[in-house]
Design an enzyme around this catalytic site. Structure first.
Site, PDB file in Angstrom:
ATOM      1  N   ASP A  62       0.841  -1.137  -0.133  1.00  0.00           N
ATOM      2  CA  ASP A  62       0.066   0.138   0.108  1.00  0.00           C
ATOM      3  C   ASP A  62       0.841   1.359   0.068  1.00  0.00           C
ATOM      4  O   ASP A  62       1.871   1.153   0.208  1.00  0.00           O
ATOM      5  CB  ASP A  62      -1.113  -0.002   1.108  1.00  0.00           C
ATOM      6  CG  ASP A  62      -0.270  -0.162   2.398  1.00  0.00           C
ATOM      7  OD1 ASP A  62       0.892   0.210   2.739  1.00  0.00           O
ATOM      8  OD2 ASP A  62      -0.739  -0.816   3.576  1.00  0.00           O
ATOM      9  N   LYS A 108      -4.095   1.024  -2.302  1.00  0.00           N
ATOM     10  CA  LYS A 108      -5.125   0.333  -1.525  1.00  0.00           C
ATOM     11  C   LYS A 108      -5.954   1.343  -0.821  1.00  0.00           C
ATOM     12  O   LYS A 108      -5.231   2.504  -0.348  1.00  0.00           O
ATOM     13  CB  LYS A 108      -4.418  -0.588  -0.467  1.00  0.00           C
ATOM     14  CG  LYS A 108      -5.498  -1.207   0.425  1.00  0.00           C
ATOM     15  CD  LYS A 108      -4.753  -2.032   1.610  1.00  0.00           C
ATOM     16  CE  LYS A 108      -4.391  -0.884   2.757  1.00  0.00           C
ATOM     17  NZ  LYS A 108      -3.895  -1.670   3.781  1.00  0.00           N
TER      18      LYS A 108
END
Length: 321
Positions: free
Chosen positions: A177, A206
């Site tokens: 992420d 994400k």
């Protein structure tokens, strides 16, 4: 020099024994007594007056006790050590609970990491040592006492270098992420220096709302590469699953997943075993099941070295970079 005393609660005794072995000192004796009403008491059995005391305990939930139970016991034992005359008490917490709630994302949200810090300060803790906390800046700003943050990166560099011997693929380090890009970049640079070659970078988009994850867009070239995903924590496994699927769609030849802490809540470990992951490794900051494909990176010697340096007056802060 003040005598060094190393303690652990019953729940963390196995890991603390590994730290004690690496440090070359015995675990000090203590009593942990349960009462019929669910309350408990803890006290040191070794004399700690004037001693430099280190209490080793990760804070997590398991079938035996909750994270809150472990936290209360640790706090009460810190207080008991100070009342018994310990000159200094250092809480060595490889996995620090409530570190993920470090900012307000909704109206009236708590700042649990700051409240946790206040509890340790109130009981007289002199120093807190931890491994790869979720948000380093928030951790350092939450405490008004000394802290020592130990990155698992040097351990992971050794681990990856050994696993990639003879691997002819390009190497890429990926963050699952955007929030972990800085952690991944530090590992990428360290691996480049260790292996003497170019290491690529990538990350996967994400978004999280409550327990729901979305996103999955891959940024970076991983076609034909051996990709190392690095994160601080695997809990439900959803973040790793999304990243793995994105990397495979991008053409990754091999995927190695590294995490400092492995919670593996629910069926997470079994679910991850179904993914095209070549290596899944975590440190032993949390107890892990035996008989799985999970590989363990031993962090006990790193914590032992931190304790040794703190006891002898340094240089401990060099371990934090």
């Amino acid at each position: 020099m003040r005598p060094l005393k190393l303690f652990s609660l019953d729940a963390g005794a196995d890991f603390a024994l590994d730290v004690a072995t690496a440090l070359g000192v015995p675990l000090a004796a203590h009593e942990e007594r349960e009462f019929v009403d669910g309350e408990h008491k803890l006290r040191p059995l070794d004399d700690v007056e004037g001693a430099d005391v280190y209490l080793v305990q990760s804070l997590y939930s398991d079938r035996a006790s909750s994270v809150d139970d472990k936290l209360v016991r640790m706090l009460f034992f810190v207080g008991a050590l100070k009342d018994a005359g310990a000159a200094r008490v250092t809480a060595v917490i490889p996995y620090l609970c409530y570190a993920r709630k470090d900012r307000r994302t909704k109206l009236h949200d708590p700042l649990s990491s700051r409240y946790l810090a206040s509890l340790f300060e109130a009981l007289g803790t002199d120093c807190v040592v931890t491994l790869d906390v979720h948000n380093l800046a928030a951790f350092e700003n939450a405490f008004r006492i000394r802290t020592l943050h130990l990155p698992a990166q040097p351990l992971f560099v050794d681990f990856v270098a050994e696993r990639l011997q003879g691997d002819g693929n390009p190497l890429v380090v990926a963050s699952p992420d955007v929030g972990g890009v800085k952690r991944a970049e530090a590992l990428r640079q360290a691996l480049g220096e260790r292996l003497g070659g170019e290491v690529g970078r990538a990350f996967v988009e994400k978004y999280r709302s409550g327990d729901e994850l979305s996103g999955g867009v891959l940024v970076g070239d991983v076609d034909g590469a051996s990709v190392v995903i690095v994160d601080d924590l695997i809990a439900g496994g959803g973040t790793v699953r999304r990243a793995t699927e994105s990397l495979k769609r991008g053409g990754a030849a091999r995927i190695l997943v590294l995490a400092s802490h492995g919670q593996f809540c629910g069926s997470a470990l079994a679910d991850l075993a179904q993914l095209p992951i070549d290596v899944l490794a975590v440190t032993n900051s949390l107890p892990q099941p035996v008989g799985t494909q999970l590989q363990i990176v031993d962090c006990a010697p790193l914590l032992a070295e931190a304790i040794r340096r703190l006891h002898h007056g340094g240089p401990a802060t060099q371990l934090s970079v």
